[in-house]
Scaffold this active site. Sequence first.
Site, PDB file in Angstrom:
ATOM      1  CE  LYS A  65      -2.347  -0.631   3.768  1.00 14.97           C
ATOM      2  NZ  LYS A  65      -3.316  -0.550   4.876  1.00 14.97           N
ATOM      3  CE  LYS A  66      -0.134   3.317   5.225  1.00 15.88           C
ATOM      4  NZ  LYS A  66      -0.122   3.635   6.645  1.00 15.88           N
TER       5      LYS A  66
END
Length: 130
Positions: free
Chosen positions: A44-45
Amino acid sequence: MSNIITFGTFDVFHVGHLNILKRAKSLGNRLFVGVSSDALNFQKKGRYPVYEEYDRMSIISGIKYVDVVFLEESLDLKVSYIQKYNADILVMGDDWKGKFDHFSSFAKIIYLERTPTVSTTSIIEVIKKC
């Protein structure tokens, strides 16, 4: 009363995390919290959390508002988690507003306002400067 479910990384635990868990719990009788796995967080990051997944799960399980903690291994499994825990309400921070509306046939979606002036990213940046 209702079963509530929420998800998050909960890295570098802070008052914003506590506030959302407390407010989520106030919406029902049982709060189920999915803690993003290290691999999911990287996906996600683009970075791994400061604290490993089992340490983060341990922190969240120690919060009095939380009834059940589980490892969230995939964003694609959200419906499965909602169904597994018989969640009536999915609670997310308002930074996700609109992104989970397509789950509304499985649970009521509530976006709670984030605690202003606090975020894990900003805390990490302050620490890096020290």
